[in-house]
Design a protein around this motif. Structure first.
Motif, PDB file in Angstrom:
ATOM      1  N   LEU A 223      35.618 -40.013   8.283  1.00 20.66           N
ATOM      2  CA  LEU A 223      35.180 -40.399   6.942  1.00 20.66           C
ATOM      3  C   LEU A 223      36.364 -40.481   5.996  1.00 20.66           C
ATOM      4  N   ILE A 224      37.390 -39.683   6.264  1.00 15.39           N
ATOM      5  CA  ILE A 224      38.582 -39.646   5.425  1.00 15.39           C
ATOM      6  C   ILE A 224      39.756 -40.121   6.268  1.00 15.39           C
ATOM      7  N   HIS A 225      40.333 -41.242   5.885  1.00 12.16           N
ATOM      8  CA  HIS A 225      41.426 -41.821   6.657  1.00 12.16           C
ATOM      9  C   HIS A 225      42.766 -41.493   6.018  1.00 12.16           C
ATOM     10  N   GLY A 226      43.760 -41.292   6.856  1.00 10.99           N
ATOM     11  CA  GLY A 226      45.087 -40.962   6.376  1.00 10.99           C
ATOM     12  C   GLY A 226      45.944 -40.550   7.549  1.00 10.99           C
ATOM     13  N   ALA A 227      46.578 -39.395   7.443  1.00 10.91           N
ATOM     14  CA  ALA A 227      47.396 -38.887   8.550  1.00 10.91           C
ATOM     15  C   ALA A 227      46.495 -38.275   9.625  1.00 10.91           C
ATOM     16  N   GLY A 228      47.128 -37.653  10.631  1.00 13.37           N
ATOM     17  CA  GLY A 228      46.379 -37.255  11.813  1.00 13.37           C
ATOM     18  C   GLY A 228      45.862 -35.835  11.830  1.00 13.37           C
ATOM     19  N   HIS A 229      45.532 -35.277  10.658  1.00 14.87           N
ATOM     20  CA  HIS A 229      45.036 -33.909  10.613  1.00 14.87           C
ATOM     21  C   HIS A 229      43.682 -33.785  11.324  1.00 14.87           C
ATOM     22  N   GLU A 230      43.380 -32.555  11.734  1.00 13.95           N
ATOM     23  CA  GLU A 230      42.097 -32.257  12.405  1.00 13.95           C
ATOM     24  C   GLU A 230      41.848 -33.228  13.564  1.00 13.95           C
ATOM     25  N   PHE A 231      42.859 -33.345  14.426  1.00 12.98           N
ATOM     26  CA  PHE A 231      42.769 -34.190  15.619  1.00 12.98           C
ATOM     27  C   PHE A 231      42.471 -35.642  15.265  1.00 12.98           C
ATOM     28  N   GLY A 232      42.956 -36.062  14.090  1.00 12.92           N
ATOM     29  CA  GLY A 232      42.770 -37.436  13.647  1.00 12.92           C
ATOM     30  C   GLY A 232      41.413 -37.730  13.059  1.00 12.92           C
ATOM     31  N   LEU A 233      40.593 -36.694  12.822  1.00 14.75           N
ATOM     32  CA  LEU A 233      39.217 -36.906  12.365  1.00 14.75           C
ATOM     33  C   LEU A 233      38.989 -36.536  10.904  1.00 14.75           C
ATOM     34  N   ARG A 234      39.996 -35.913  10.256  1.00 11.83           N
ATOM     35  CA  ARG A 234      39.843 -35.589   8.834  1.00 11.83           C
ATOM     36  C   ARG A 234      41.230 -35.501   8.213  1.00 11.83           C
ATOM     37  N   ALA A 235      41.643 -36.586   7.585  1.00 10.26           N
ATOM     38  CA  ALA A 235      42.976 -36.625   7.002  1.00 10.26           C
ATOM     39  C   ALA A 235      43.071 -35.712   5.778  1.00 10.26           C
ATOM     40  N   GLY A 236      44.274 -35.207   5.528  1.00  7.61           N
ATOM     41  CA  GLY A 236      44.522 -34.337   4.385  1.00  7.61           C
ATOM     42  C   GLY A 236      45.087 -33.006   4.836  1.00  7.61           C
ATOM     43  N   THR A 237      46.078 -32.508   4.106  1.00 10.72           N
ATOM     44  CA  THR A 237      46.679 -31.224   4.457  1.00 10.72           C
ATOM     45  C   THR A 237      45.609 -30.143   4.533  1.00 10.72           C
ATOM     46  N   GLU A 238      45.615 -29.391   5.595  1.00 11.47           N
ATOM     47  CA  GLU A 238      44.553 -28.421   5.860  1.00 11.47           C
ATOM     48  C   GLU A 238      44.519 -27.319   4.796  1.00 11.47           C
ATOM     49  N   ASN A 239      43.313 -26.903   4.456  1.00 10.53           N
ATOM     50  CA  ASN A 239      43.127 -25.793   3.521  1.00 10.53           C
ATOM     51  C   ASN A 239      43.157 -24.494   4.325  1.00 10.53           C
ATOM     52  N   THR A 240      44.369 -24.041   4.602  1.00 12.42           N
ATOM     53  CA  THR A 240      44.537 -22.874   5.460  1.00 12.42           C
ATOM     54  C   THR A 240      43.887 -21.632   4.857  1.00 12.42           C
ATOM     55  N   LEU A 241      43.969 -21.489   3.555  1.00 11.51           N
ATOM     56  CA  LEU A 241      43.365 -20.344   2.868  1.00 11.51           C
ATOM     57  C   LEU A 241      41.902 -20.186   3.254  1.00 11.51           C
ATOM     58  N   LEU A 242      41.131 -21.254   3.130  1.00 12.04           N
ATOM     59  CA  LEU A 242      39.698 -21.179   3.401  1.00 12.04           C
ATOM     60  C   LEU A 242      39.406 -21.171   4.899  1.00 12.04           C
ATOM     61  N   ALA A 243      40.228 -21.866   5.672  1.00 15.28           N
ATOM     62  CA  ALA A 243      40.034 -21.854   7.122  1.00 15.28           C
ATOM     63  C   ALA A 243      40.218 -20.451   7.680  1.00 15.28           C
TER      64      ALA A 243
END
Length: 371
Positions: A223-243
């Protein structure tokens, strides 16, 4: 006199252990997990560990866990993502009439794009019939999505039977388990579902974090296109705090899913209500096959919202809507066929990890004073 919180199905407090686990990510661990230097590498390790903690709760591999902003996004990724990627196979999706709006509204959106949706009925307990699911299958059916448990009445759906039907016809199966996570076991290797949703704020993690279990081999469009975060399925720098918060909450949840104390306290509550109000109170939902913390009851010929308004120290919910001064019956209870004079008096009490027996006794006393 203290306030009493019995609305854990709406949102749980953040567990103290989760808060402590998150604190360093507000100060010490500030690097980007994609960076290869000294500030990024330890953050990436923590992110990977959090993903493993979620995977352990679900009995899946970490590579099958996609972090999202919550249950709604996970549901949208499952439904829209699967439809967008697989509509060449068919455009028919099956669901139930009592799903959460985070399921029903994405499906309404997909209808505008050519999807065809079949919504099956439920019985008087809020239970879906597997036979109705099978009878609704067409040659172009590509997806079945049925909630694991209902957020209002707590009824747990026959997921194991529905899964077998989905496998029989080679149809993908998604379940929204937002209300079930941390309350009952969710072992996807045994459930054999293809996609499963969890929401952090339902299991003592912060709001704004959730996850989608995506079985290996199941393809969805991001749903969110961009870089290859979350195995290419959710672009955007990961919210490590909440994860990290969700990971710790999932680790803690493994200690509670087989604990019977909460179920015993909920049953005690129901016994006290029946002793106090007799035939004037009825249970909504399945008596046995329901979440161990959920008690949806109706006070006959009363209005649930009026009762709660008269007890300001109690936090609970009704599921009914109020428009222009008129109270409307909960859509879930309406689909269950609950008569209006009963359904209007419904209150959902949802207990949690910090509920005490003394709280239940106090709530029963308050209700006696008002009814």
């Amino acid at each position: 006199m203290k306030q009493i919180y019995l609305d854990y199905n709406a949102s749980t407090p953040v567990a103290p252990e989760v808060v402590e686990e998150m604190k360093p990510f507000l100060t010490d661990f500030y690097g980007n997990p994609s960076a290869l230097h000294w500030a990024g590498s330890p953050v990436k390790e923590k992110l990977m560990f959090a993903r493993k903690q979620v995977a352990n709760l679900l009995s899946c591999s970490p590579e099958e866990v996609i972090f999202t902003s919550g249950g709604s996004e996970a549901n949208n990724l499952a439904l829209k993502g699967y439809f967008f990627k697989n509509q060449h196979k068919g455009r028919h999706i099956i669901t139930s009439k009592i799903e959460h709006p985070a399921i029903l509204n994405p499906l309404k959106f997909l209808e505008r794009l050519g999807a065809e949706i079949t919504m099956v009925d439920v019985d008087q307990y809020g239970m879906v019939s597997p036979e109705d699911i099978e009878n609704s299958i067409r040659e172009d059916t590509i997806l079945i999505t049925i909630m694991h448990s209902n957020n209002e009445v707590g009824t747990i759906q026959p997921i194991d039977e529905i899964e077998k039907i989905a496998r029989k016809y080679d149809i993908a199966f998604h379940t929204d388990a937002s209300q079930s996570a941390g309350k009952v076991p969710l072992e996807v290797d045994q459930m054999n579902v293809d996609m499963l949703t969890i929401a952090g704020h339902k299991l003592y993690a912060p709001k704004g974090i959730g996850a989608l279990y995506l079985r290996k081999g199941i393809k969805v469009e991001p749903l969110i296109h961009g870089a290859g975060h979350e195995f290419g399925l959710r672009a955007g720098t990961e919210n490590t705090l909440l994860a990290v918060g969700l990971g710790k909450a999932c680790e803690l949840a493994q200690e509670y899913v087989y604990d019977t104390k909460l179920e015993e306290l909920t049953n005690y509550f129901w016994e006290q209500l029946r002793d106090a109000f007799g035939s004037g109170v009825v249970l909504n939902g399945h008596e046995k096959r329901r979440l161990p913390n959920t008690l949806n009851v109706s006070f006959i010929n009363r209005v649930g919202q009026d009762i709660l308004a008269a007890i300001p120290l109690l936090a609970a919910s009704t599921g009914s809507a109020c428009h222009s001064g008129k109270v409307e019956l909960s859509p879930v209870l309406r689909e269950m066929g609950v008569p209006e004079h009963i359904g209007m008096g419904a209150i959902r009490f949802s207990l949690g990890r910090y509920t005490a027996k003394e709280d239940i006794d106090q709530v029963v006393t308050w209700l006696k004073d008002q009814i």
